[in-house]
Design an enzyme around this catalytic site. Structure first.
Site, PDB file in Angstrom:
ATOM      1  CB  CYS A 174       4.204   5.012  -0.379  1.00 17.48           C
ATOM      2  SG  CYS A 174       2.645   4.745   0.461  1.00 17.48           S
TER       3      CYS A 174
ATOM      4  CG  ASP B 100       0.519   3.197  -1.756  1.00 15.78           C
ATOM      5  OD1 ASP B 100       0.743   3.666  -2.882  1.00 15.78           O
ATOM      6  OD2 ASP B 100       1.094   2.205  -1.299  1.00 15.78           O
TER       7      ASP B 100
ATOM      8  CB  CYS C  60       2.283  -1.212  -2.081  1.00 10.87           C
ATOM      9  SG  CYS C  60       1.876  -1.476  -0.357  1.00 10.87           S
TER      10      CYS C  60
ATOM     11  CB  CYS D 178       1.211  -1.390   3.883  1.00 18.59           C
ATOM     12  SG  CYS D 178       2.822  -1.099   3.116  1.00 18.59           S
TER      13      CYS D 178
HETATM   14 FE1  FES Z   1       2.378   2.661   0.569  1.00 16.58          FE
HETATM   15 FE2  FES Z   1       2.372   0.151   1.140  1.00 16.58          FE
HETATM   16  S1  FES Z   1       3.969   1.253   0.195  1.00 16.58           S
HETATM   17  S2  FES Z   1       0.914   1.603   1.688  1.00 16.58           S
END
Ligand code: FES
Length: 138
Positions: free
Chosen positions: A34, A36, A59, A103
């Site tokens: 993702c 992140d 997110c 996450c």
């Molecule tokens: Fe990447 Fe939540 S979608 S940490």
């Protein structure tokens, strides 16, 4: 409702956001899928986590889980932080949708990464204490 009240609360009003300049341990983890990134700062005095701050570029669930994770370890002994699991963070938030569990893993790993840095700075091998830092790939 997809998200619990607590998740929404911690997402819109995250606790302990920021940096600690003279941190005793700094950790950073990312999720390759993702994209992140989470950064965690720890201030540790006589084995107690006296302060903790985080920055999350990610997110809403990543923000909420890092916020809750910092609340769960603040003021606690390092041993408690070492034992903090992503399940404990999810439970404290009254649950997360299945697709967002990864996450919370990022939050757990960010704390572990900061603890590893803390031990490394003291010349202690963190691996037997903290274990391996796994970056979730779901
Ligand atoms: Fe990447 Fe939540 S979608 S940490």
């Amino acid at each position: 409702m997809l998200y619990s009240e607590k998740v929404l609360d911690h997402f819109s009003n995250p606790r302990n956001v920021g940096e600690i300049e003279d941190a005793d341990g700094i950790g950073e983890v990312g999720n390759a899928k993702c994209g992140d990134i989470m950064k965690m700062y720890l201030k540790i005095d006589k084995g107690i986590i006296s302060d903790v701050k985080f920055k999350t570029y990610g997110c809403g669930a990543a923000v909420a889980t890092s916020s809750m994770a910092t609340e769960l370890i603040k003021g606690k002994p390092v041993e408690d932080a070492l034992k903090l699991t992503n399940q404990a963070v999810v439970e404290a938030l009254d649950g997360l949708p299945q697709v967002k569990i990864h996450c919370s893993v990022l939050a757990e790993q960010a704390i572990k990464s900061a603890l590893s840095d803390y031990y490394t700075r003291q010349g202690i091998d963190p691996l037997p204490i903290v274990g391996e830092i796994k970056e979730p790939e779901e």
